[in-house]
Enzyme design. Structure first.
Site, PDB file in Angstrom:
ATOM      1  N   GLU A 163       0.805  -1.234   0.000  1.00 50.57           N
ATOM      2  CA  GLU A 163       0.000   0.000   0.000  1.00 50.57           C
ATOM      3  C   GLU A 163       0.838   1.284   0.000  1.00 50.57           C
ATOM      4  OE1 GLU A 163      -2.982  -0.237   3.091  1.00 50.57           O
ATOM      5  OE2 GLU A 163      -3.248  -2.372   2.750  1.00 50.57           O
ATOM      6  N   GLU A 204      -5.961 -10.815  -0.365  1.00 49.43           N
ATOM      7  CA  GLU A 204      -6.669 -10.537   0.899  1.00 49.43           C
ATOM      8  C   GLU A 204      -8.190 -10.570   0.687  1.00 49.43           C
ATOM      9  OE1 GLU A 204      -5.152  -7.041   2.828  1.00 49.43           O
ATOM     10  OE2 GLU A 204      -3.075  -7.486   2.302  1.00 49.43           O
TER      11      GLU A 204
HETATM   12  O1  G3I Z   1      -2.565  -6.928  19.596  1.00 48.54           O
HETATM   13  C1  G3I Z   1      -3.076  -5.656  20.038  1.00 48.54           C
HETATM   14  C2  G3I Z   1      -3.709  -5.798  21.425  1.00 48.54           C
HETATM   15  O2  G3I Z   1      -2.690  -6.165  22.351  1.00 48.54           O
HETATM   16  C3  G3I Z   1      -4.333  -4.472  21.816  1.00 48.54           C
HETATM   17  O3  G3I Z   1      -5.009  -4.622  23.051  1.00 48.54           O
HETATM   18  C4  G3I Z   1      -5.333  -4.033  20.748  1.00 48.54           C
HETATM   19  C5  G3I Z   1      -5.882  -2.663  21.104  1.00 48.54           C
HETATM   20  O4  G3I Z   1      -6.589  -2.187  19.998  1.00 48.54           O
HETATM   21  O5  G3I Z   1      -4.652  -3.925  19.466  1.00 48.54           O
HETATM   22  C6  G3I Z   1      -4.129  -5.179  19.066  1.00 48.54           C
HETATM   23  O6  G3I Z   1      -3.478  -5.000  17.831  1.00 48.54           O
HETATM   24  C7  G3I Z   1      -4.392  -4.910  16.734  1.00 48.54           C
HETATM   25  C8  G3I Z   1      -3.907  -5.923  15.668  1.00 48.54           C
HETATM   26  O7  G3I Z   1      -4.737  -5.829  14.494  1.00 48.54           O
HETATM   27  C9  G3I Z   1      -3.967  -7.352  16.196  1.00 48.54           C
HETATM   28  O8  G3I Z   1      -5.291  -7.704  16.428  1.00 48.54           O
HETATM   29  C10 G3I Z   1      -4.288  -3.512  16.150  1.00 48.54           C
HETATM   30  O9  G3I Z   1      -4.840  -2.593  17.069  1.00 48.54           O
HETATM   31  C11 G3I Z   1      -5.083  -3.457  14.841  1.00 48.54           C
HETATM   32  O10 G3I Z   1      -4.868  -2.199  14.214  1.00 48.54           O
HETATM   33  C12 G3I Z   1      -4.584  -4.541  13.896  1.00 48.54           C
HETATM   34  O11 G3I Z   1      -5.395  -4.501  12.740  1.00 48.54           O
HETATM   35  C13 G3I Z   1      -4.845  -5.232  11.634  1.00 48.54           C
HETATM   36  C14 G3I Z   1      -4.596  -4.219  10.494  1.00 48.54           C
HETATM   37  O12 G3I Z   1      -4.189  -4.918   9.312  1.00 48.54           O
HETATM   38  C15 G3I Z   1      -3.496  -3.240  10.855  1.00 48.54           C
HETATM   39  O13 G3I Z   1      -2.291  -3.933  11.030  1.00 48.54           O
HETATM   40  C16 G3I Z   1      -5.871  -6.269  11.197  1.00 48.54           C
HETATM   41  O14 G3I Z   1      -5.979  -7.288  12.184  1.00 48.54           O
HETATM   42  C17 G3I Z   1      -5.439  -6.903   9.880  1.00 48.54           C
HETATM   43  O15 G3I Z   1      -6.447  -7.782   9.396  1.00 48.54           O
HETATM   44  C18 G3I Z   1      -5.215  -5.796   8.846  1.00 48.54           C
HETATM   45  O16 G3I Z   1      -4.796  -6.402   7.659  1.00 48.54           O
HETATM   46  C19 G3I Z   1      -4.470  -5.459   6.618  1.00 48.54           C
HETATM   47  C20 G3I Z   1      -3.309  -6.031   5.822  1.00 48.54           C
HETATM   48  O17 G3I Z   1      -2.228  -6.274   6.692  1.00 48.54           O
HETATM   49  C21 G3I Z   1      -2.925  -5.079   4.703  1.00 48.54           C
HETATM   50  N1  G3I Z   1      -4.089  -4.806   3.830  1.00 48.54           N
HETATM   51  C22 G3I Z   1      -5.260  -4.294   4.557  1.00 48.54           C
HETATM   52  C23 G3I Z   1      -5.668  -5.280   5.640  1.00 48.54           C
HETATM   53  C24 G3I Z   1      -6.909  -4.806   6.352  1.00 48.54           C
HETATM   54  O18 G3I Z   1      -6.647  -3.596   7.000  1.00 48.54           O
END
Ligand code: G3I
Length: 376
Positions: free
Chosen positions: A162, A270
């Site tokens: 991205e 995805e």
């Molecule tokens: O693990 C922490 C947890 O300890 C904490 O309490 C919590 C508080 O919000 O956050 C948790 O981390 C989260 C993580 O997912 C694990 O669940 C992050 O906040 C959250 O932002 C993160 O979201 C991920 C997102 O990418 C950002 O990295 C999504 O699960 C994941 O499905 C999403 O995937 C992305 C691809 O990598 C790239 N393309 C878009 C796609 C969807 O956004």
């Protein structure tokens, strides 16, 4: 020590260890009666799912249906490098170990995603402590460490995720502290670093909304620039975060055809089909409040629409199987979907082929039916 006391003392460790045995008692292995997606599509493309070291029922579903896996979050910069002096390998290692033990091809996701950098990096850019040269050196070190660690087991990488701007405007790159500081040089050097770290690996560029001509034009401009700089990109990931209310299959077909015609194998990286309407793209920063209240159970009418949508999509993918190397679902079943928390936190979504009990939905059976149709 009086015998009764001795027995109690001895008894405690036994009770305790029994607890441990009971607690650790693995669930009975799940038997999957449904055909395996990886088998019905094995002549066409790989089938993947995203997960971080999936457990029990999800692990079983993934093992049965997929021959590829993408760590959902465990291999991202912010997961591996939560602070400057800490490397946090445990989550990624467990996913790689699970994949290796189950003969799953691993897609390393993702070496550079500047939109989701560790906060400490953005803080150092903001303070001026990290200038362009230092940032690019940090990126090179990161890629060397990560690719070097998994070199024998991860042979496909989402090198950059991205990087491109959305919309009809003149912008080329998506604006954030990292790309504003480094410009397109970070993309060039990310691929150069990854190629140095593992000359045999398959290096991909991954993005969403490539179905939109204006963003796809930026992609082709980026790929041409990389080619001019002598950087080989082995394929393009079209993320495929789709919406049931506007599937855009004609636009997806145009993207697959044009990207392949430019010389790049296509990976659908995805895939999910959001059953609610939302704005375009998968920009994770845009959390809309309110929106549909959501459905705990997907109404029959939407189940049918979802099945028709997945059926039409897979008919298209089979038609272009000569261009498509892999189809990866983002997450495993509805209960594990990122869309249960985006763009509306906690709203239950139903975007995949398996429900929250890991049971096949009507959409799954429609995909199987399409796989068995004579190829047009
Ligand atoms: O693990 C922490 C947890 O300890 C904490 O309490 C919590 C508080 O919000 O956050 C948790 O981390 C989260 C993580 O997912 C694990 O669940 C992050 O906040 C959250 O932002 C993160 O979201 C991920 C997102 O990418 C950002 O990295 C999504 O699960 C994941 O499905 C999403 O995937 C992305 C691809 O990598 C790239 N393309 C878009 C796609 C969807 O956004």
């Amino acid at each position: 020590m009086k015998p009764s006391l001795k027995i109690i003392v001895i008894g405690l460790p036994i009770l305790f260890s029994m607890d441990l045995i009971l607690a650790a008692k693995p669930e009975a292995p799940v038997v999957h009666a449904e055909p395996a997606l990886k088998d019905v599509f094995k002549k066409h493309f790989l089938i993947g799912m995203s997960a971080d070291h999936p457990q029990q029922r999800r692990a079983s579903l993934l093992r049965h249906h997929a021959n590829a896996i993408t760590p959902e979050n465990g291999m991202k910069f912010y997961s591996l490098r939560p602070s400057p002096d800490v490397w946090n390998w445990e989550k990624a290692d467990r996913t790689v170990d699970f994949a290796t033990a189950n003969d799953l091809k691993i897609v390393g996701h993702t070496l550079v995603w500047c939109y989701r950098m560790s906060p400490w990096v953005n803080e150092r850019i903001a303070s001026g402590e990290l200038d362009k040269a230092a940032a690019l050196a940090l990126q090179d070190e990161h890629i060397r460490q990560v690719v070097g660690r998994y070199k024998d087991r991860v042979k496909t990488w989402d090198v950059v995720n991205e990087a491109l701007a959305d919309g009809p405007g003149p912008e080329f790159l998506r604006s954030d502290p990292w790309s504003d500081l480094c410009g397109v040089e970070y993309v060039v050097e990310a691929f150069q670093s990854a190629r140095r770290a593992d000359p045999e690996a398959k290096l991909l560029y991954n993005d969403y909304n490539l179905e939109f001509p204006d963003k796809r034009a930026r992609l082709l401009r980026l790929l041409a620039l990389l080619e001019e700089r002598g950087v080989r990109v082995d394929g393009v990931g079209i993320q495929g975060h789709m919406q049931l209310s506007r599937l855009r299959l004609a636009e997806l077909e145009a993207a697959i055809v044009e990207i392949h015609a430019a010389g790049y194998p296509v990976h659908l990286t995805e895939l999910d089909i959001d059953v609610y309407s939302r704005g375009e793209g998968a920009d994770v920063q845009r959390i809309e409040t309110g929106g549909d209240a959501g459905y705990a159970e997907l109404p029959e009418e939407l189940q049918t629409q979802l099945a028709a949508g997945y059926g039409a999509l897979f008919r298209l993918l089979v038609k272009h199987a000569d261009k498509v190397e892999r189809v990866t679902f983002w997450n495993v079943d509805d209960g594990s979907s990122w869309l249960n928390n985006w763009p509306v936190k906690g709203r239950e979504n139903h975007p995949l082929l398996f429900d929250r009990a890991q049971q096949p939905k009507p959409a799954f059976w429609e995909v199987i039916r399409v796989a068995k149709e004579p190829i047009p």
